[in-house]
Scaffold this motif. Structure first.
Motif, PDB file in Angstrom:
ATOM      1  N   LYS A 180      -3.467   8.322   5.228  1.00  0.00           N
ATOM      2  CA  LYS A 180      -3.912   9.719   5.118  1.00  0.00           C
ATOM      3  C   LYS A 180      -4.432  10.284   6.425  1.00  0.00           C
ATOM      4  O   LYS A 180      -4.115  11.412   6.801  1.00  0.00           O
ATOM      5  CB  LYS A 180      -4.983   9.843   4.031  1.00  0.00           C
ATOM      6  CG  LYS A 180      -4.468   9.644   2.610  1.00  0.00           C
ATOM      7  CD  LYS A 180      -5.579   9.855   1.596  1.00  0.00           C
ATOM      8  CE  LYS A 180      -5.072   9.624   0.179  1.00  0.00           C
ATOM      9  NZ  LYS A 180      -6.154   9.817  -0.826  1.00  0.00           N
ATOM     10  N   ALA A 186       3.938   5.942  -5.522  1.00  0.00           N
ATOM     11  CA  ALA A 186       3.797   6.137  -6.966  1.00  0.00           C
ATOM     12  C   ALA A 186       2.830   7.280  -7.264  1.00  0.00           C
ATOM     13  O   ALA A 186       3.075   8.109  -8.150  1.00  0.00           O
ATOM     14  CB  ALA A 186       3.321   4.846  -7.620  1.00  0.00           C
ATOM     15  N   SER A 187       1.737   7.364  -6.505  1.00  0.00           N
ATOM     16  CA  SER A 187       0.763   8.445  -6.689  1.00  0.00           C
ATOM     17  C   SER A 187       1.381   9.791  -6.331  1.00  0.00           C
ATOM     18  O   SER A 187       1.162  10.797  -7.015  1.00  0.00           O
ATOM     19  CB  SER A 187      -0.474   8.196  -5.821  1.00  0.00           C
ATOM     20  OG  SER A 187      -1.118   6.999  -6.197  1.00  0.00           O
ATOM     21  N   LEU A 188       2.164   9.809  -5.250  1.00  0.00           N
ATOM     22  CA  LEU A 188       2.848  11.031  -4.827  1.00  0.00           C
ATOM     23  C   LEU A 188       3.823  11.498  -5.898  1.00  0.00           C
ATOM     24  O   LEU A 188       3.856  12.682  -6.257  1.00  0.00           O
ATOM     25  CB  LEU A 188       3.574  10.774  -3.509  1.00  0.00           C
ATOM     26  CG  LEU A 188       4.497  11.890  -2.997  1.00  0.00           C
ATOM     27  CD1 LEU A 188       3.672  13.080  -2.545  1.00  0.00           C
ATOM     28  CD2 LEU A 188       5.369  11.394  -1.854  1.00  0.00           C
ATOM     29  N   GLN A 189       4.620  10.581  -6.416  1.00  0.00           N
ATOM     30  CA  GLN A 189       5.610  10.937  -7.434  1.00  0.00           C
ATOM     31  C   GLN A 189       4.942  11.428  -8.720  1.00  0.00           C
ATOM     32  O   GLN A 189       5.429  12.363  -9.359  1.00  0.00           O
ATOM     33  CB  GLN A 189       6.502   9.728  -7.729  1.00  0.00           C
ATOM     34  CG  GLN A 189       7.447   9.370  -6.582  1.00  0.00           C
ATOM     35  CD  GLN A 189       8.221   8.090  -6.855  1.00  0.00           C
ATOM     36  OE1 GLN A 189       7.650   7.095  -7.303  1.00  0.00           O
ATOM     37  NE2 GLN A 189       9.513   8.119  -6.574  1.00  0.00           N
ATOM     38  N   GLU A 190       3.821  10.808  -9.082  1.00  0.00           N
ATOM     39  CA  GLU A 190       3.099  11.212 -10.283  1.00  0.00           C
ATOM     40  C   GLU A 190       2.543  12.631 -10.139  1.00  0.00           C
ATOM     41  O   GLU A 190       2.650  13.441 -11.061  1.00  0.00           O
ATOM     42  CB  GLU A 190       1.963  10.233 -10.571  1.00  0.00           C
ATOM     43  CG  GLU A 190       1.191  10.557 -11.865  1.00  0.00           C
ATOM     44  CD  GLU A 190       0.102   9.545 -12.147  1.00  0.00           C
ATOM     45  OE1 GLU A 190      -0.038   8.589 -11.361  1.00  0.00           O
ATOM     46  OE2 GLU A 190      -0.603   9.730 -13.154  1.00  0.00           O
ATOM     47  N   ALA A 191       1.976  12.919  -8.962  1.00  0.00           N
ATOM     48  CA  ALA A 191       1.432  14.251  -8.719  1.00  0.00           C
ATOM     49  C   ALA A 191       2.548  15.302  -8.745  1.00  0.00           C
ATOM     50  O   ALA A 191       2.371  16.396  -9.285  1.00  0.00           O
ATOM     51  CB  ALA A 191       0.704  14.279  -7.378  1.00  0.00           C
ATOM     52  N   PHE A 239      -1.140  12.229   0.650  1.00  0.00           N
ATOM     53  CA  PHE A 239      -0.925  10.891   0.093  1.00  0.00           C
ATOM     54  C   PHE A 239      -0.620   9.870   1.188  1.00  0.00           C
ATOM     55  O   PHE A 239      -0.301   8.722   0.903  1.00  0.00           O
ATOM     56  CB  PHE A 239       0.216  10.936  -0.924  1.00  0.00           C
ATOM     57  CG  PHE A 239      -0.076  11.816  -2.115  1.00  0.00           C
ATOM     58  CD1 PHE A 239      -0.661  11.289  -3.260  1.00  0.00           C
ATOM     59  CD2 PHE A 239       0.191  13.177  -2.070  1.00  0.00           C
ATOM     60  CE1 PHE A 239      -0.948  12.094  -4.348  1.00  0.00           C
ATOM     61  CE2 PHE A 239      -0.094  14.002  -3.150  1.00  0.00           C
ATOM     62  CZ  PHE A 239      -0.671  13.460  -4.296  1.00  0.00           C
ATOM     63  N   LYS A 250       2.385   1.854  -3.433  1.00  0.00           N
ATOM     64  CA  LYS A 250       1.378   2.390  -4.347  1.00  0.00           C
ATOM     65  C   LYS A 250       1.140   3.873  -4.068  1.00  0.00           C
ATOM     66  O   LYS A 250       1.008   4.684  -4.990  1.00  0.00           O
ATOM     67  CB  LYS A 250       0.070   1.609  -4.186  1.00  0.00           C
ATOM     68  CG  LYS A 250      -1.006   1.994  -5.185  1.00  0.00           C
ATOM     69  CD  LYS A 250      -2.235   1.110  -5.021  1.00  0.00           C
ATOM     70  CE  LYS A 250      -3.319   1.494  -6.026  1.00  0.00           C
ATOM     71  NZ  LYS A 250      -4.536   0.637  -5.873  1.00  0.00           N
ATOM     72  N   ALA A 251       1.105   4.234  -2.787  1.00  0.00           N
ATOM     73  CA  ALA A 251       0.913   5.636  -2.401  1.00  0.00           C
ATOM     74  C   ALA A 251       2.101   6.484  -2.864  1.00  0.00           C
ATOM     75  O   ALA A 251       1.936   7.632  -3.284  1.00  0.00           O
ATOM     76  CB  ALA A 251       0.740   5.754  -0.893  1.00  0.00           C
ATOM     77  N   LYS A 254       0.841  -1.198   0.000  1.00  0.00           N
ATOM     78  CA  LYS A 254       0.000   0.000   0.000  1.00  0.00           C
ATOM     79  C   LYS A 254       0.881   1.254   0.000  1.00  0.00           C
ATOM     80  O   LYS A 254       0.588   2.242  -0.675  1.00  0.00           O
ATOM     81  CB  LYS A 254      -0.913  -0.022   1.223  1.00  0.00           C
ATOM     82  CG  LYS A 254      -1.969   1.075   1.226  1.00  0.00           C
ATOM     83  CD  LYS A 254      -2.739   1.085   2.542  1.00  0.00           C
ATOM     84  CE  LYS A 254      -3.523  -0.171   2.740  1.00  0.00           C
ATOM     85  NZ  LYS A 254      -4.356  -0.102   3.972  1.00  0.00           N
ATOM     86  N   ASP A 271       3.597  15.956 -12.308  1.00  0.00           N
ATOM     87  CA  ASP A 271       2.620  16.796 -13.014  1.00  0.00           C
ATOM     88  C   ASP A 271       2.837  18.271 -12.706  1.00  0.00           C
ATOM     89  O   ASP A 271       2.497  19.143 -13.519  1.00  0.00           O
ATOM     90  CB  ASP A 271       1.193  16.391 -12.611  1.00  0.00           C
ATOM     91  CG  ASP A 271       0.791  15.037 -13.180  1.00  0.00           C
ATOM     92  OD1 ASP A 271      -0.192  14.454 -12.686  1.00  0.00           O
ATOM     93  OD2 ASP A 271       1.469  14.575 -14.129  1.00  0.00           O
TER      94      ASP A 271
END
Length: 362
Positions: free
Chosen positions: A339, A237-242, A311, A234-235, A231, A245
């Protein structure tokens, strides 16, 4: 006399034409003015804390276009008046729309497990199984050690006795900032202590409020790895993607390291590099960006500090908590806690030790 009459007739004709023009202009103004209309959604109730915007309430506009930027604040309940300005040919009409912001959602209580089993006499707090208690609009609610919750808090009630065998019901009561309430329960089973439990006591991992604590007073054994490691990854990866961006690079410098791998990285001057004392063994800690204290001066470092809680991450070793964590400032080292916990710590400016109510031996 004839000339006078002709002059009067001409004057009356002019006044008549002028009056007709005035009537036509007034009629055109009336038609144009009343043609400017907004058809709104049927419901004038908006949910507290929602992302609803003022323009979301507009179904259609006739006689012109909305030229202003109407605002809607859903962070507070109550009556709200939204102002729209509709512009046609040469006229602008102000239209008011009254709505009500209501909090119709109850707090949400989640547990790690619906049934928990502990050995008789085991060190266990009833809130250890509480995964999160959240209000839709407010966020994480704080734990309060009393019978009934105040607004923005939750409490726990149970007759559980960890020194006596049996099954006990543990109930969490929550109340959000607007008075909505909720409750949820789990079962705590206290079993007789086995030989395995006795052996486990010697190498117990410190877990409180569902969080594993690793510091100089609370090491890990050589086999531990958190069940939330996937988990956390995965979190991340979301942080790095944001971050990407937004134009920021939070490349991974270091992630999970086993107890054995840590043996090869041990340094004499760094007690946290000793196997069992590194958070990296949990699979919940990551080094990102740049492993230097100046990282917090970079735009990427500042973005990380401001957004990581969204995140589920915290800056594990903050600059103002060195005496508590016993670890030097590390703005690149983040720890996954979920979170709810991350936002609660951010709100109160707490490090993990403070959030868990654990003191350190300096």
């Amino acid at each position: 006399m004839g000339k006078m009459k002709k002059k009067k007739r001409k004057t009356r004709r002019r006044y008549g034409i002028l009056l007709l023009v005035i009537v036509l202009v007034a009629g055109l103004f009336f038609v144009t003015w009343n043609a400017k209309q907004i058809v709104f959604a049927k419901s004038n109730v908006v949910e507290y804390g929602s992302d609803t915007q003022a323009m979301d309430l507009v179904k259609s506009v006739s006689g012109g276009t909305i030229v202003n930027n109407p605002q809607l604040d859903t962070t507070e309940v109550g009556e709200k008046r939204i102002i729209y300005k509709v512009k046609g040919w040469f006229l602008t009409k102000t239209i008011h729309h009254d709505i009500t912001v209501k909090d119709r959602k109850n707090p949400v209580i989640k547990f790690q497990d619906k049934k928990v089993s502990i050995a008789k006499g085991e060190d266990y707090a009833l809130y250890d199984n509480v995964k999160s208690v959240n209000d839709y609009g407010y966020g994480a609610l704080d734990y309060l050690s009393q019978k009934k919750p105040d607004r923005g808090t939750y409490t726990i009630q149970s007759n559980a006795n960890k020194h006596k065998k049996g099954s006990y019901k543990v109930t969490v009561y929550a109340k959000d900032m607007n008075g909505n309430t909720a409750k949820n329960s789990y079962i705590l089973k206290v079993r007789a202590k086995s030989v395995a439990d006795e052996e486990k006591d010697d190498a117990d991992v410190t877990i409180k409020k569902g969080q594993v604590l690793v510091n100089l007073d609370n090491p890990l054994d050589d086999t531990y790895k958190s069940e939330d490691a996937k988990k956390a990854k995965k979190a991340l990866a979301s942080l790095q993607e944001a971050a990407s961006d937004e134009g920021y690079d939070l490349s991974l410098l270091s992630g999970y390291r086993s107890y054995k791998e840590q043996e090869g990285l041990q340094q004499d001057q760094d007690p946290f590099s000793v196997p069992g004392y590194s958070e990296h063994q949990t699979g919940l800690a990551f080094d990102v960006g740049q492993s230097d204290e100046s990282f917090d001066e970079s735009e990427a470092g500042q973005w990380l500090a401001q957004n990581c809680a969204s995140f589920g991450f915290i800056i594990r070793y903050p600059a103002d908590k060195v005496e508590i964590t016993q670890h030097s400032y590390a703005p690149w080292h983040i720890r996954y806690v979920g979170k709810a916990a991350a936002q609660a710590m951010e709100k109160k400016n707490q490090c993990l030790e403070e959030y868990l109510g654990v003191s350190t031996n300096e």
